[in-house]
Design a protein around this motif. Structure first.
Motif, PDB file in Angstrom:
ATOM      1  N   ALA A   1      -3.629   2.972  -8.116  1.00  0.00           N
ATOM      2  CA  ALA A   1      -4.357   1.721  -7.899  1.00  0.00           C
ATOM      3  C   ALA A   1      -3.439   0.682  -7.267  1.00  0.00           C
ATOM      4  O   ALA A   1      -3.854  -0.094  -6.396  1.00  0.00           O
ATOM      5  CB  ALA A   1      -4.902   1.205  -9.222  1.00  0.00           C
ATOM      6  N   ARG A   2      -2.173   0.685  -7.717  1.00  0.00           N
ATOM      7  CA  ARG A   2      -1.229  -0.296  -7.186  1.00  0.00           C
ATOM      8  C   ARG A   2      -0.960  -0.037  -5.707  1.00  0.00           C
ATOM      9  O   ARG A   2      -0.912  -0.948  -4.893  1.00  0.00           O
ATOM     10  CB  ARG A   2       0.078  -0.239  -7.988  1.00  0.00           C
ATOM     11  CG  ARG A   2       0.914  -1.492  -7.816  1.00  0.00           C
ATOM     12  CD  ARG A   2       2.142  -1.473  -8.694  1.00  0.00           C
ATOM     13  NE  ARG A   2       1.808  -1.374 -10.112  1.00  0.00           N
ATOM     14  CZ  ARG A   2       2.644  -0.950 -11.044  1.00  0.00           C
ATOM     15  NH1 ARG A   2       3.865  -0.573 -10.718  1.00  0.00           N
ATOM     16  NH2 ARG A   2       2.279  -0.910 -12.301  1.00  0.00           N
ATOM     17  N   LEU A   3      -0.838   1.269  -5.367  1.00  0.00           N
ATOM     18  CA  LEU A   3      -0.587   1.643  -3.975  1.00  0.00           C
ATOM     19  C   LEU A   3      -1.764   1.202  -3.104  1.00  0.00           C
ATOM     20  O   LEU A   3      -1.586   0.627  -2.031  1.00  0.00           O
ATOM     21  CB  LEU A   3      -0.396   3.159  -3.884  1.00  0.00           C
ATOM     22  CG  LEU A   3       0.013   3.707  -2.519  1.00  0.00           C
ATOM     23  CD1 LEU A   3       1.453   3.306  -2.225  1.00  0.00           C
ATOM     24  CD2 LEU A   3      -0.127   5.224  -2.482  1.00  0.00           C
TER      25      LEU A   3
ATOM     26  N   ASP B   1      -1.623  -2.502  -2.598  1.00  0.00           N
ATOM     27  CA  ASP B   1      -0.599  -2.885  -1.626  1.00  0.00           C
ATOM     28  C   ASP B   1      -1.071  -2.609  -0.210  1.00  0.00           C
ATOM     29  O   ASP B   1      -0.892  -3.422   0.702  1.00  0.00           O
ATOM     30  CB  ASP B   1       0.701  -2.126  -1.898  1.00  0.00           C
ATOM     31  CG  ASP B   1       1.380  -2.632  -3.164  1.00  0.00           C
ATOM     32  OD1 ASP B   1       0.958  -3.696  -3.657  1.00  0.00           O
ATOM     33  OD2 ASP B   1       2.308  -1.958  -3.650  1.00  0.00           O
ATOM     34  N   LEU B   2      -1.695  -1.430  -0.038  1.00  0.00           N
ATOM     35  CA  LEU B   2      -2.148  -1.049   1.294  1.00  0.00           C
ATOM     36  C   LEU B   2      -3.210  -2.008   1.811  1.00  0.00           C
ATOM     37  O   LEU B   2      -3.149  -2.458   2.951  1.00  0.00           O
ATOM     38  CB  LEU B   2      -2.708   0.381   1.283  1.00  0.00           C
ATOM     39  CG  LEU B   2      -1.655   1.492   1.231  1.00  0.00           C
ATOM     40  CD1 LEU B   2      -2.324   2.848   1.139  1.00  0.00           C
ATOM     41  CD2 LEU B   2      -0.759   1.422   2.469  1.00  0.00           C
ATOM     42  N   SER B   3      -4.173  -2.354   0.919  1.00  0.00           N
ATOM     43  CA  SER B   3      -5.253  -3.223   1.385  1.00  0.00           C
ATOM     44  C   SER B   3      -4.717  -4.621   1.683  1.00  0.00           C
ATOM     45  O   SER B   3      -5.163  -5.305   2.591  1.00  0.00           O
ATOM     46  CB  SER B   3      -6.386  -3.281   0.359  1.00  0.00           C
ATOM     47  OG  SER B   3      -6.037  -4.145  -0.684  1.00  0.00           O
TER      48      SER B   3
ATOM     49  N   ALA C   1      -1.652  -5.207   2.790  1.00  0.00           N
ATOM     50  CA  ALA C   1      -0.939  -5.084   4.060  1.00  0.00           C
ATOM     51  C   ALA C   1      -1.923  -5.038   5.223  1.00  0.00           C
ATOM     52  O   ALA C   1      -1.666  -5.553   6.301  1.00  0.00           O
ATOM     53  CB  ALA C   1      -0.076  -3.821   4.044  1.00  0.00           C
ATOM     54  N   TRP C   2      -3.078  -4.426   4.966  1.00  0.00           N
ATOM     55  CA  TRP C   2      -4.106  -4.289   5.997  1.00  0.00           C
ATOM     56  C   TRP C   2      -4.748  -5.628   6.296  1.00  0.00           C
ATOM     57  O   TRP C   2      -5.061  -5.955   7.438  1.00  0.00           O
ATOM     58  CB  TRP C   2      -5.129  -3.260   5.510  1.00  0.00           C
ATOM     59  CG  TRP C   2      -6.406  -3.170   6.299  1.00  0.00           C
ATOM     60  CD1 TRP C   2      -7.640  -3.549   5.894  1.00  0.00           C
ATOM     61  CD2 TRP C   2      -6.559  -2.655   7.616  1.00  0.00           C
ATOM     62  NE1 TRP C   2      -8.566  -3.319   6.861  1.00  0.00           N
ATOM     63  CE2 TRP C   2      -7.922  -2.765   7.946  1.00  0.00           C
ATOM     64  CE3 TRP C   2      -5.672  -2.127   8.566  1.00  0.00           C
ATOM     65  CZ2 TRP C   2      -8.429  -2.350   9.186  1.00  0.00           C
ATOM     66  CZ3 TRP C   2      -6.189  -1.719   9.794  1.00  0.00           C
ATOM     67  CH2 TRP C   2      -7.544  -1.828  10.096  1.00  0.00           C
ATOM     68  N   GLN C   3      -4.932  -6.418   5.218  1.00  0.00           N
ATOM     69  CA  GLN C   3      -5.625  -7.688   5.411  1.00  0.00           C
ATOM     70  C   GLN C   3      -4.718  -8.803   5.907  1.00  0.00           C
ATOM     71  O   GLN C   3      -5.178  -9.727   6.559  1.00  0.00           O
ATOM     72  CB  GLN C   3      -6.282  -8.121   4.096  1.00  0.00           C
ATOM     73  CG  GLN C   3      -7.643  -7.465   3.933  1.00  0.00           C
ATOM     74  CD  GLN C   3      -8.175  -7.608   2.536  1.00  0.00           C
ATOM     75  OE1 GLN C   3      -7.560  -8.281   1.715  1.00  0.00           O
ATOM     76  NE2 GLN C   3      -9.285  -6.984   2.254  1.00  0.00           N
ATOM     77  N   ALA C   4      -3.410  -8.693   5.590  1.00  0.00           N
ATOM     78  CA  ALA C   4      -2.498  -9.797   5.937  1.00  0.00           C
ATOM     79  C   ALA C   4      -2.539 -10.178   7.417  1.00  0.00           C
ATOM     80  O   ALA C   4      -2.745 -11.352   7.740  1.00  0.00           O
ATOM     81  CB  ALA C   4      -1.079  -9.454   5.497  1.00  0.00           C
ATOM     82  N   PRO C   5      -2.374  -9.221   8.360  1.00  0.00           N
ATOM     83  CA  PRO C   5      -2.388  -9.622   9.771  1.00  0.00           C
ATOM     84  C   PRO C   5      -3.731 -10.197  10.201  1.00  0.00           C
ATOM     85  O   PRO C   5      -3.787 -11.113  11.020  1.00  0.00           O
ATOM     86  CB  PRO C   5      -2.072  -8.318  10.521  1.00  0.00           C
ATOM     87  CG  PRO C   5      -2.269  -7.224   9.547  1.00  0.00           C
ATOM     88  CD  PRO C   5      -2.124  -7.801   8.181  1.00  0.00           C
ATOM     89  N   ARG C   6      -4.821  -9.675   9.604  1.00  0.00           N
ATOM     90  CA  ARG C   6      -6.150 -10.189   9.997  1.00  0.00           C
ATOM     91  C   ARG C   6      -6.307 -11.631   9.567  1.00  0.00           C
ATOM     92  O   ARG C   6      -6.822 -12.465  10.282  1.00  0.00           O
ATOM     93  CB  ARG C   6      -7.244  -9.330   9.367  1.00  0.00           C
ATOM     94  CG  ARG C   6      -7.223  -7.918   9.906  1.00  0.00           C
ATOM     95  CD  ARG C   6      -8.577  -7.317   9.893  1.00  0.00           C
ATOM     96  NE  ARG C   6      -9.218  -7.488   8.587  1.00  0.00           N
ATOM     97  CZ  ARG C   6     -10.215  -6.720   8.187  1.00  0.00           C
ATOM     98  NH1 ARG C   6     -10.661  -5.764   8.960  1.00  0.00           N
ATOM     99  NH2 ARG C   6     -10.762  -6.914   7.026  1.00  0.00           N
ATOM    100  N   ARG C   7      -5.830 -11.895   8.318  1.00  0.00           N
ATOM    101  CA  ARG C   7      -5.925 -13.253   7.816  1.00  0.00           C
ATOM    102  C   ARG C   7      -5.092 -14.197   8.700  1.00  0.00           C
ATOM    103  O   ARG C   7      -5.511 -15.279   9.047  1.00  0.00           O
ATOM    104  CB  ARG C   7      -5.445 -13.324   6.363  1.00  0.00           C
ATOM    105  CG  ARG C   7      -6.330 -14.191   5.507  1.00  0.00           C
ATOM    106  CD  ARG C   7      -5.871 -14.153   4.065  1.00  0.00           C
ATOM    107  NE  ARG C   7      -6.102 -12.860   3.432  1.00  0.00           N
ATOM    108  CZ  ARG C   7      -5.220 -12.234   2.655  1.00  0.00           C
ATOM    109  NH1 ARG C   7      -4.040 -12.786   2.434  1.00  0.00           N
ATOM    110  NH2 ARG C   7      -5.506 -11.091   2.122  1.00  0.00           N
ATOM    111  N   ALA C   8      -3.892 -13.709   9.095  1.00  0.00           N
ATOM    112  CA  ALA C   8      -3.014 -14.519   9.945  1.00  0.00           C
ATOM    113  C   ALA C   8      -3.722 -14.844  11.256  1.00  0.00           C
ATOM    114  O   ALA C   8      -3.662 -15.976  11.744  1.00  0.00           O
ATOM    115  CB  ALA C   8      -1.718 -13.764  10.225  1.00  0.00           C
ATOM    116  N   ARG C   9      -4.448 -13.848  11.784  1.00  0.00           N
ATOM    117  CA  ARG C   9      -5.142 -14.054  13.049  1.00  0.00           C
ATOM    118  C   ARG C   9      -6.237 -15.115  12.893  1.00  0.00           C
ATOM    119  O   ARG C   9      -6.380 -16.003  13.711  1.00  0.00           O
ATOM    120  CB  ARG C   9      -5.762 -12.731  13.527  1.00  0.00           C
ATOM    121  CG  ARG C   9      -5.674 -12.528  15.012  1.00  0.00           C
ATOM    122  CD  ARG C   9      -6.238 -11.171  15.386  1.00  0.00           C
ATOM    123  NE  ARG C   9      -5.533 -10.073  14.729  1.00  0.00           N
ATOM    124  CZ  ARG C   9      -6.133  -8.967  14.283  1.00  0.00           C
ATOM    125  NH1 ARG C   9      -7.434  -8.807  14.389  1.00  0.00           N
ATOM    126  NH2 ARG C   9      -5.432  -8.012  13.705  1.00  0.00           N
TER     127      ARG C   9
END
Lengths: 312, 254
Positions: A292-294, A297-299, A301-309
């Motif tokens: 669950a932790r992995l 973390d993955l989600s 990491a996946w969302q971080a750049p989108r949020r930045a955009r």
């Protein structure tokens, strides 16, 4: 600086593990009619030999035997240990005295010696009989010691009885950790001491008991290796046997280590989930599983750049 | 005349040289709500715990529903009751503790069902239905699957009351049920207890809540240093105390 040193040391370790050394032999080929010779290099740790024997039938039989003896010994250790812990905490002086004496003896002598004693028990007693104490007239059942204490049973007995002594102290610690109010509440519902232990006290004590018990299981797994002394066909015995015929002593030791460490890893993962099970109610929220932790973390990491955009 | 639910005659209890109860007489009729008040260390909790034999009294007679507590009279001799008999006796007496003592590894509903299911061997499904009704009765709907750690103190104590009621007790003992609660949570627990009193349950309550004592209790006993100093109608003795000790005590509490 410190991490630099650490990094170099780790690099050296990895390098030596996977380095090759000249075997002393040379091999020659003919290339365009010219004979070219060069030294033969082999893995320092003999990995190719290790991997050719890891799934060897005899080694796998050894793994099976090690698992069986560990499981049976722990079964005896846990059940007898729990009984001893409850006896030790009894207000009855005879009961607590017996439990104390047991722990005193089995903790006070080396398990190796106990192993040899069980294996050689036939020297002391030719037969084991079930009958009326102190009478030779009424015997219901009789068995020859050597057929009762085979190599496997002697090992299970020795390790199991020894473990019970250690586990009883772990269990006692767990039982003592539970607030007395719990026993009073159970009693006020009309529960007997046995019911209170079974439904109320022990399930809560498990939370305290499991981490050190995990230690005990892992420790037992490796302790069974000394049963090679009585010829128990476990991982150690089988790998040593192969080493004796192939002269590949170090690769076979590594093969044994690989199996022990693999089983230990699996056991540790199991311990995590068992601990999580018994944490119910003690924690407001259970810790996430590694998977669950992995995923988390993955989600992220996946969302971080989108949020930045989006924010840009 | 019916036998009283609880009757104590000269009950004594000591821990070594420390005499906690020095000959206590008490009588609680059926359907009555009795409060035990007094300073800490006066022996009121010990007396309560003797009634369901969590503590063994040393001397005197203690009867619940006409039967001796912890002993049995046979051919003019007293015999100690076996553990199993004691358990059967205790199963008929509900008890609520100061520190709740809910089972933290069980959910609210499991806390309530475990007694009837394991001790009385009651049907599990029927017990669950009854447990839900009890939770509703103490004002806790939708909290079935909450663990005690997920509930407030007041909610925990109400689950504890429901747990005791699930055994269909003929007598309920309360040991300072609101003393460990935040002030704003006291009311909700007292409300449940009042409701219980109105339903006709026989209750013995150790408490510091004088308002509750005056409003709900039918009789009050004031203990000090192991003896009953004063007893009577709470609306009387708590308002016009006759003994100096009770006057002193009330002036400190109120």
């Amino acid at each position: 600086m410190a991490s630099g040193v650490a990094l170099v040391l780790v690099a050296m370790l990895v390098h030596t593990l996977f380095s090759k050394i000249p075997s002393g032999a040379t091999t020659c080929h003919l290339i365009n009619g010219v004979k070219v010779c060069h030294a033969v290099f082999v893995w320092r740790f003999g990995w190719n030999i290790v991997f050719s024997y890891v799934f060897n039938t005899f080694v796998l039989q050894g793994v099976q035997m090690t698992l069986f003896v560990t499981a049976m010994s722990m079964l005896i250790g846990f059940s007898l240990g729990l009984v001893l812990a409850v006896m030790r905490m009894s207000t009855n002086r005879l009961m607590s005295g017996i439990a104390w004496l047991y722990t005193w003896f089995f903790r006070g002598t080396p398990v190796y010696v106990q192993l040899l004693i069980w294996f050689n028990i036939a020297v002391l007693y030719q037969n084991f009989t079930l009958g009326v104490p102190f009478s030779h007239a009424w015997i219901f059942y009789q068995i020859n010691s050597n057929s009762l204490f085979t190599v496997v049973r002697a090992a299970i007995f020795a390790f199991g009885l020894n473990e019970a002594a250690y586990f009883s102290e772990i269990a006692r610690g767990g039982l003592l950790a539970i607030d007395e109010g719990q026993l009073e509440a159970a009693k006020s519902l009309g529960m007997t001491r046995g019911q209170a232990l079974r439904y109320i006290i022990v399930p809560q004590a498990m939370r305290v008991i499991i981490p050190p018990s995990g230690n005990e299981v892992i420790s037992m797994l490796k302790t069974t290796a000394i049963a090679v002394a009585i010829g128990l066909p476990d991982i150690m015995y089988q790998t040593e046997n192969i080493a004796a015929t192939t002269y590949q002593v170090v690769p076979m030791l590594i093969t044994a280590c690989l199996w022990y460490i693999t089983i230990t890893t699996v056991l540790s993962i199991g311990q995590f989930y068992v601990e999580r099970h018994y944490a119910k109610g003690a924690l407001r929220q259970l810790p996430p599983t590694p998977i669950a932790r992995l995923r988390q973390d993955l989600s992220r990491a996946w969302q971080a750049p989108r949020r930045a955009r989006v924010s840009r | 005349m019916t036998t009283p639910m609880v009757e104590a005659l000269g009950v004594r209890k000591s821990y070594g040289a420390n005499h906690v109860l020095k000959g206590v007489d008490l009588s609680v009729a059926r359907g009555e709500v009795t409060v035990l008040i007094g300073p800490s260390g006066s022996g009121k909790s010990t007396l309560l715990r003797c009634i369901n034999h969590l503590e063994k009294h040393d001397a005197g007679q203690l009867r619940v529903d006409g039967e001796l507590v912890g002993y049995q009279l046979r051919n003019g001799k007293l015999y100690e009751r076996s553990e199993r008999e004691l358990c059967t006796d205790r199963a008929q007496i509900g008890m609520v503790f100061q520190r709740f003592n809910l089972f933290p590894h069980l959910t609210a509903i499991e806390n309530i069902t475990i007694g009837p299911v394991k001790v009385l061997r009651a049907n599990e499904e029927a017990t669950r239905t009854k447990a839900r009704e009890l939770l509703a009765r103490v004002g806790l709907v939708d909290k079935d699957d909450h663990y005690p750690s997920q509930l407030s103190g007041g909610q925990q104590q109400r689950v504890a009351i429901a747990r005791a009621l699930a055994m269909d007790p003929k007598l309920m003992l309360f040991d300072e049920p609101t003393s460990a609660l935040d002030p704003e949570l006291v009311g909700e627990v007292l409300e449940v207890m009042k409701d219980l009193a109105r339903s006709g349950m026989t209750m013995v309550v150790v408490t510091h809540e004088m308002g509750f004592a005056r409003e709900v209790a039918t009789s009050a006993y004031f203990l000090d240093q192991g003896v009953i100093e004063e007893s009577g109608d709470p609306r009387d003795i708590l308002v016009h105390p006759k003994t100096e000790r009770l006057q002193n005590f009330l002036s400190k509490v109120l």
